[in-house]
Design a protein around this motif. Structure first.
Motif, PDB file in Angstrom:
ATOM      1  N   LEU A  17       3.723   0.583  -9.170  1.00 26.05           N
ATOM      2  CA  LEU A  17       2.400  -0.051  -9.196  1.00 26.05           C
ATOM      3  C   LEU A  17       2.511  -1.534  -9.540  1.00 26.05           C
ATOM      4  O   LEU A  17       1.890  -2.384  -8.899  1.00 26.05           O
ATOM      5  N   MET A  18       3.300  -1.842 -10.548  1.00 24.72           N
ATOM      6  CA  MET A  18       3.455  -3.227 -10.973  1.00 24.72           C
ATOM      7  C   MET A  18       4.071  -4.075  -9.854  1.00 24.72           C
ATOM      8  O   MET A  18       3.603  -5.182  -9.575  1.00 24.72           O
ATOM      9  N   GLN A  19       5.072  -3.559  -9.186  1.00 26.17           N
ATOM     10  CA  GLN A  19       5.721  -4.295  -8.111  1.00 26.17           C
ATOM     11  C   GLN A  19       4.798  -4.444  -6.898  1.00 26.17           C
ATOM     12  O   GLN A  19       4.787  -5.487  -6.238  1.00 26.17           O
ATOM     13  N   ALA A  20       4.021  -3.411  -6.603  1.00 25.57           N
ATOM     14  CA  ALA A  20       3.099  -3.483  -5.471  1.00 25.57           C
ATOM     15  C   ALA A  20       2.031  -4.543  -5.706  1.00 25.57           C
ATOM     16  O   ALA A  20       1.723  -5.345  -4.809  1.00 25.57           O
ATOM     17  N   PHE A  21       1.464  -4.582  -6.907  1.00 25.22           N
ATOM     18  CA  PHE A  21       0.463  -5.603  -7.194  1.00 25.22           C
ATOM     19  C   PHE A  21       1.099  -6.996  -7.216  1.00 25.22           C
ATOM     20  O   PHE A  21       0.472  -7.968  -6.796  1.00 25.22           O
ATOM     21  N   ALA A  22       2.337  -7.093  -7.655  1.00 28.23           N
ATOM     22  CA  ALA A  22       3.028  -8.381  -7.631  1.00 28.23           C
ATOM     23  C   ALA A  22       3.211  -8.857  -6.197  1.00 28.23           C
ATOM     24  O   ALA A  22       3.015 -10.042  -5.897  1.00 28.23           O
ATOM     25  N   ILE A  23       3.563  -7.959  -5.299  1.00 29.23           N
ATOM     26  CA  ILE A  23       3.724  -8.319  -3.892  1.00 29.23           C
ATOM     27  C   ILE A  23       2.396  -8.784  -3.307  1.00 29.23           C
ATOM     28  O   ILE A  23       2.334  -9.797  -2.605  1.00 29.23           O
ATOM     29  N   MET A  77       0.834  -1.210   0.000  1.00 35.53           N
ATOM     30  CA  MET A  77       0.000   0.000   0.000  1.00 35.53           C
ATOM     31  C   MET A  77       0.869   1.261   0.000  1.00 35.53           C
ATOM     32  O   MET A  77       0.524   2.250  -0.654  1.00 35.53           O
ATOM     33  N   ALA A  78       1.989   1.228   0.708  1.00 37.74           N
ATOM     34  CA  ALA A  78       2.908   2.369   0.691  1.00 37.74           C
ATOM     35  C   ALA A  78       3.461   2.589  -0.710  1.00 37.74           C
ATOM     36  O   ALA A  78       3.602   3.731  -1.165  1.00 37.74           O
ATOM     37  N   MET A  79       3.751   1.502  -1.410  1.00 38.43           N
ATOM     38  CA  MET A  79       4.247   1.615  -2.779  1.00 38.43           C
ATOM     39  C   MET A  79       3.165   2.184  -3.701  1.00 38.43           C
ATOM     40  O   MET A  79       3.464   3.011  -4.575  1.00 38.43           O
ATOM     41  N   PHE A 127      11.926   7.784  -3.557  1.00 39.82           N
ATOM     42  CA  PHE A 127      11.388   7.043  -4.688  1.00 39.82           C
ATOM     43  C   PHE A 127      11.752   7.685  -6.019  1.00 39.82           C
ATOM     44  O   PHE A 127      11.103   7.441  -7.021  1.00 39.82           O
ATOM     45  N   ASP A 128      12.807   8.490  -6.051  1.00 39.71           N
ATOM     46  CA  ASP A 128      13.205   9.172  -7.289  1.00 39.71           C
ATOM     47  C   ASP A 128      13.637   8.205  -8.380  1.00 39.71           C
ATOM     48  O   ASP A 128      13.393   8.437  -9.558  1.00 39.71           O
ATOM     49  N   SER A 129      14.268   7.112  -8.005  1.00 34.76           N
ATOM     50  CA  SER A 129      14.786   6.205  -9.023  1.00 34.76           C
ATOM     51  C   SER A 129      13.725   5.264  -9.577  1.00 34.76           C
ATOM     52  O   SER A 129      13.983   4.542 -10.532  1.00 34.76           O
ATOM     53  N   GLN A 130      12.535   5.260  -8.995  1.00 38.25           N
ATOM     54  CA  GLN A 130      11.462   4.371  -9.435  1.00 38.25           C
ATOM     55  C   GLN A 130      10.408   5.160 -10.201  1.00 38.25           C
ATOM     56  O   GLN A 130      10.039   6.255  -9.805  1.00 38.25           O
ATOM     57  N   SER A 131       9.922   4.589 -11.279  1.00 33.28           N
ATOM     58  CA  SER A 131       8.826   5.224 -11.996  1.00 33.28           C
ATOM     59  C   SER A 131       7.510   4.776 -11.364  1.00 33.28           C
ATOM     60  O   SER A 131       7.445   3.744 -10.697  1.00 33.28           O
TER      61      SER A 131
END
Length: 58
Positions: free
Chosen positions: A43-49, A16-18, A34-38
């Motif tokens: 979103l994709m990584q959060a849903f994967a988690i 949820m933080a992501m 979170f500057d280095s992350q788009s």
């Protein structure tokens, strides 16, 4: 620090933080950590988690 009341929910809190960080980036808020992350990556990584955790829990 005793975090036993969060057992089973810590993974979802991280996801949820992501998602919140991604939403903030889409709205133009600059988050230094979170500057280095788009936003799309976050979103994709959060849903994967979330879905990985649900798959393992069953």
């Amino acid at each position: 620090m005793n975090l036993t009341f969060l057992v089973g929910y810590r993974t979802y809190l991280v996801a949820m933080a992501m998602i919140l960080a991604a939403a903030a980036q889409v709205l133009g808020v600059d988050l230094p950590n979170f500057d280095s992350q788009s936003a799309g990556d976050l979103l994709m990584q959060a849903f994967a988690i979330i879905f990985l955790r649900k798959g393992i829990a069953r």
